[in-house]
Design an enzyme around this catalytic site. Structure first.
Site: not given
Length: 188
Positions: A99, A122, A130, A157
Site C-alpha cells: 500500500y 476497487n 487489487c 500468478e
C-alpha cells in the site's frame, strides 16, 4: 445510464460481470457486500459484447493463458480512488506492491490508509489487480473476495505466500534486496 450484468463461474467463486455502456464497470464477488460498489439497478444481459469479451479473457487468465487484459474500463469513484485504481493497472502479472508503494507512486506517500480504503472499493477486481497489493511485511491483507481468493489469484500468478510468517520473511528480504540494489545502483 443503467448497467447490465452476466454471472460466470470461476476458480474463486461466482463472479458478476457488470457493464455500463461500452465498458466494464465492475467485477463483483459471490458474497460481495452490496454497499462496496454502488451501481444501481442491474439488468441481466448474457449477450452484451463487453461482458462476453471480459468472460473470455477471464477464462484465459484462469487457464494460465493471459497475463494482461484488453477490456475497456469505466471506473466510477472519486478522483483519488481513480488514481489508486489506475496505479493498480501498472502492477505487472506475477508481482506485488505494498500500500505504501502505491501511495508513493501516486505522489501521496502519507496516504497509505486511504490507498488501502480505495483498494478495498476497487470495482473491477482481478482486471485492476487489487489482489497484487499486500501489506508492508509481505503479508496477505484484506480483500473483498476473501483472503483465500486472494491467495488463489496470487498462486495462479506464481506468487506463493503460504503463511503470514513466511510472507513477513519474504517481504522483508525483498525490501532489503531492493534497498541494496538502490544503494549500489545495480540490479541483481
Amino acid at each position: 445510464m443503467h448497467c447490465v450484468c452476466k454471472i460466470m463461474p470461476s476458480p474463486v467463486g461466482e463472479l458478476t460481470l457488470v457493464a455500463r455502456g461500452d465498458a466494464l464497470a465492475a467485477i463483483l464477488w459471490q458474497d460481495d457486500q452490496p454497499t462496496r460498489v454502488r451501481l444501481g439497478e442491474l439488468r441481466e444481459d448474457g449477450a452484451h459484447p463487453v461482458l462476453l469479451q471480459t468472460q473470455q479473457q477471464l477464462r484465459e487468465y484462469f487457464a494460465g493463458m493471459r497475463q494482461q487484459f484488453e477490456v475497456p474500463l469505466d471506473f466510477m469513484g472519486t478522483d483519488f480512488q481513480k488514481q489508486v485504481w489506475q496505479a493498480l493497472l501498472t502492477i505487472p502479472f506475477g508481482q506485488t506492491r505494498s500500500y505504501g508503494e502505491i501511495a508513493r507512486q501516486i505522489g501521496r506517500p502519507a496516504a497509505v490508509r486511504a490507498v488501502g480504503a480505495a483498494n478495498g472499493k476497487n470495482p473491477i477486481s482481478i482486471i485492476a489487480p487489487c489482489h497484487r497489493v499486500i501489506g508492508a511485511t509481505g503479508a496477505l491483507t484484506g480483500f473483498a473476495g476473501g483472503l483465500e481468493a486472494k491467495q488463489t489469484l496470487l498462486a495462479l500468478e506464481g506468487i506463493a505466500l503460504s503463511s503470514e510468517q513466511d510472507a513477513q520473511k519474504t517481504g522483508l528480504a525483498m525490501r532489503r534486496a531492493r534497498q541494496v540494489d538502490l544503494a549500489q545502483g545495480k540490479l541483481f
